[in-house]
Every structure is written in C-alpha cells, then in structure tokens.
Design a protein around this motif. Structure first.
Motif, mmCIF file in Angstrom:
data_model
loop_
_atom_site.group_PDB
_atom_site.id
_atom_site.type_symbol
_atom_site.label_atom_id
_atom_site.label_comp_id
_atom_site.label_asym_id
_atom_site.label_seq_id
_atom_site.Cartn_x
_atom_site.Cartn_y
_atom_site.Cartn_z
ATOM 1 N N SER A 150 -1.781 -0.767 -3.964
ATOM 2 C CA SER A 150 -0.674 -1.621 -3.097
ATOM 3 C C SER A 150 -0.567 -2.839 -3.689
ATOM 4 N N PRO A 151 0.721 -3.414 -3.738
ATOM 5 C CA PRO A 151 0.807 -4.695 -4.358
ATOM 6 C C PRO A 151 0.352 -5.710 -3.155
ATOM 7 N N ARG B 201 4.259 5.887 -4.065
ATOM 8 C CA ARG B 201 5.531 5.874 -4.595
ATOM 9 C C ARG B 201 6.670 5.272 -3.875
ATOM 10 N N GLY C 14 6.724 2.720 -0.873
ATOM 11 C CA GLY C 14 5.318 2.580 -0.331
ATOM 12 C C GLY C 14 5.196 3.678 0.736
ATOM 13 N N VAL D 238 -3.493 -4.333 -8.334
ATOM 14 C CA VAL D 238 -4.027 -4.754 -9.638
ATOM 15 C C VAL D 238 -3.423 -5.854 -10.285
ATOM 16 N N GLY D 239 -2.557 -6.755 -9.409
ATOM 17 C CA GLY D 239 -1.793 -7.910 -9.968
ATOM 18 C C GLY D 239 -0.742 -8.113 -9.029
ATOM 19 N N TYR E 132 2.656 -8.315 -9.482
ATOM 20 C CA TYR E 132 3.913 -7.548 -9.822
ATOM 21 C C TYR E 132 3.938 -6.333 -9.374
ATOM 22 N N VAL E 133 5.011 -5.689 -9.310
ATOM 23 C CA VAL E 133 5.339 -4.471 -8.766
ATOM 24 C C VAL E 133 5.383 -3.166 -9.813
ATOM 25 N N GLY F 60 1.657 4.150 -7.962
ATOM 26 C CA GLY F 60 0.274 3.718 -7.726
ATOM 27 C C GLY F 60 -0.671 4.363 -8.994
HETATM 28 N N1 SAH Z 1 7.981 -1.929 -1.685
HETATM 29 C C1 SAH Z 1 6.788 -1.894 -1.932
HETATM 30 C C2 SAH Z 1 6.480 -1.817 -3.462
HETATM 31 C C3 SAH Z 1 6.369 -0.191 -3.730
HETATM 32 S S1 SAH Z 1 5.914 0.069 -5.560
HETATM 33 C C4 SAH Z 1 6.501 -3.633 -1.834
HETATM 34 O O1 SAH Z 1 7.274 -4.355 -2.089
HETATM 35 O O2 SAH Z 1 5.308 -3.865 -1.505
HETATM 36 C C5 SAH Z 1 5.593 1.773 -5.167
HETATM 37 C C6 SAH Z 1 4.013 2.075 -5.156
HETATM 38 O O3 SAH Z 1 3.530 1.587 -6.506
HETATM 39 C C7 SAH Z 1 3.160 1.355 -4.240
HETATM 40 O O4 SAH Z 1 3.110 2.128 -2.997
HETATM 41 C C8 SAH Z 1 1.838 1.278 -4.875
HETATM 42 O O5 SAH Z 1 1.025 2.382 -4.667
HETATM 43 C C9 SAH Z 1 2.143 1.010 -6.330
HETATM 44 N N2 SAH Z 1 2.059 -0.225 -6.923
HETATM 45 C C10 SAH Z 1 2.934 -0.881 -7.022
HETATM 46 N N3 SAH Z 1 2.608 -2.284 -7.511
HETATM 47 C C11 SAH Z 1 1.518 -2.222 -7.443
HETATM 48 C C12 SAH Z 1 0.167 -3.056 -7.543
HETATM 49 N N4 SAH Z 1 0.487 -4.525 -8.112
HETATM 50 N N5 SAH Z 1 -0.994 -2.959 -7.472
HETATM 51 C C13 SAH Z 1 -1.365 -1.540 -6.946
HETATM 52 N N6 SAH Z 1 -0.490 -0.586 -6.646
HETATM 53 C C14 SAH Z 1 0.975 -1.010 -6.797
#
Ligand code: SAH
Length: 235
Positions: A86-87, A112, A115, A131-132, A134-135, A139
């Motif tokens: 999760s970001p 996915r 979230g 992991v950082g 950024y989005v 996952g």
């Molecule tokens: N709407 C959410 C982003 C969802 S991205 C927000 O703004 O926080 C979809 C999925 O990608 C997330 O549920 C997570 O499992 C994964 N993901 C996206 N960015 C990630 C990151 N930086 N680190 C770890 N998982 C990430």
C-alpha cells in the motif's frame, strides 16, 4: 522448512514472473524458498465473481470488497506476518527486509483498483507496507520487490555470504563505488588505492567514499546514522 511467500492477488499468473529467474529463481527451484498464490477471485461468491464494488461516499474507481478478501486471507495456513502492499504503508527498509527474511515467511495481499476496504485491514490485522512514494497500478510488483529483497538474504542464496553485509544500507550507508577490469576505460583509471593491494587502505577508501556518497545523496540516512552513533556512544 523453507521460507514461504503466500501471495493473494487477482493476477496469480504474474507469479513467479521475474522471481522465477536468476538468483531468486534458482533458490526457488532449490527449495530454499517456496511461493504459493491465491486467486482472490476464487473466493467471490456471486455469479460474476466480483471482487470489487463502488466506493461508499462516491468518487472514482472501485474498492476491493472486505468479505471476499477476508475469505481469501482465511484460506491461508500458517502464522506469518500479514502484509498489505500500500502506498499509505510504512516505507520498506533493509532493516525490515532483514527481519522478515529471518522469520518463516510472509503473507502478502496485493491491492488493485483504488485499494481495499478499510475494515478488512483492521479485522485481519494487515500491516501496510509501501515500496516508495509513488503509485503503482497494483500490489503485485510491490510484492515481488519485497519478496526479492528477502529471498536474496536467505542462507545459501547469495554466492558469498559477505556480499550482503557490505551493501548499501547494511551499515546505514550507501555502498562505495565499484570497479572492475579493464584497468583503464575511455581514459578513466580505476583509483590507484584499489589496485595497491593494501587492504587497510582499500577499506579506508571505501569507508570514506560510502560516507561521502551518503552525505551528498541521502542527508536523511546520514542524519539517522549519526543519531544512532551518538546514542550508542560511538564517536
Ligand atoms: N488509491 C490508492 C492507490 C491504489 S493503487 C491511494 O491513493 O493510496 C492500487 C494498489 O497498488 C494498492 O492497493 C496497492 O496494493 C498497490 N500499490 C500502489 N502503489 C504502491 C506502493 N507505493 N507501495 C506498495 N503498494 C502499492
């Protein structure tokens, strides 16, 4: 028993992917670690096998349903840390990777869409890890990142045990610059000290370079490192 990664995803075909090659792949074939995937969709109950629904309160995208995800999580045996990529999570560090590699393994939920429903995070005590800043679109690649970082630390995975000890972050520093043959390349020489054969001088050079790079590039790491030395009474 082998270190085990259990991954919950709606894209099980993504695995092992890059984890099936090179260092991690060889270790997987050798049984040093094990991987299983659970297709979250298999735990859906309606005829469309839906795993997501529209966000309560409105807004774009879809949210992963807590009931389906909980059933998928409950199907996994074993008492291992339950992680949600999760970001919003705590940023993954080498220290956390070392701790996770030292246990029996991990259970990783890959999000996915927008979230996952907040309630399943609480009810199944999922630890959110990022992991950082950024989005990503899911996952899975984040999970692979975490697994790869853990697997290379398992005993017998890296050729030389020591190669993990001197790396970036191991001592709270970035790694010193590396060189190999040819001795001169495009007019650039390997620093003389590295071919001097003087081990103490080589160690001193590497230490100084690691400190310089960390100060220049990662003032945050450098500050934390000097804090730690102060606490432990080191100079
Ligand atoms: N709407 C959410 C982003 C969802 S991205 C927000 O703004 O926080 C979809 C999925 O990608 C997330 O549920 C997570 O499992 C994964 N993901 C996206 N960015 C990630 C990151 N930086 N680190 C770890 N998982 C990430």
């Amino acid at each position: 028993m082998a270190w085990r990664a259990s991954v919950l995803t709606i894209f099980p075909d993504m695995f092992p992917g890059p984890l099936g090659l090179s260092l991690a792949g060889k270790a997987l074939s050798a049984g040093i670690w094990a991987l299983d995937t659970t297709d979250i969709r298999q735990h859906a109950t309606d005829k469309h096998r839906s795993v997501d629904d529209t966000p309560a309160g409105g807004g774009p995208g879809m949210v992963m349903r807590p009931d389906v995800l909980a059933r998928a999580i409950d199907s996994i045996a074993g008492d291992r840390p339950r992680l949600l990529m999760s970001p919003r999570g705590r940023p993954l560090t080498q220290a956390r990777v070392e701790a996770l590699a030292g246990k029996d393994g991990v259970i990783i939920v890959c999000g996915r869409f927008e979230g996952v429903d907040e309630r399943v995070i609480l009810a199944r005590d999922l630890e959110e890890i990022s992991v950082g800043d950024y989005v990503l679109s899911g996952g899975e690649i984040a999970a692979m990142t975490l697994i790869d970082a853990c697997v290379r630390l398992l005993p017998g995975v890296m050729g030389k045990e020591a190669s993990g000890v001197e790396e970036s972050f191991a001592a709270g520093l970035l790694e010193y610059p590396q060189y190999t043959r040819p001795a001169v390349w495009e007019g650039q020489k390997i620093p003389d000290v590295l071919i001097s054969g003087d081990h103490a001088k080589v160690a001193g050079f590497r230490r100084a370079e690691a400190e310089r790079l960390t100060r220049e590039r990662r003032p945050d790491l450098w500050a934390r490192r000097t804090d730690r030395s102060r606490e432990s009474g080191e100079p």
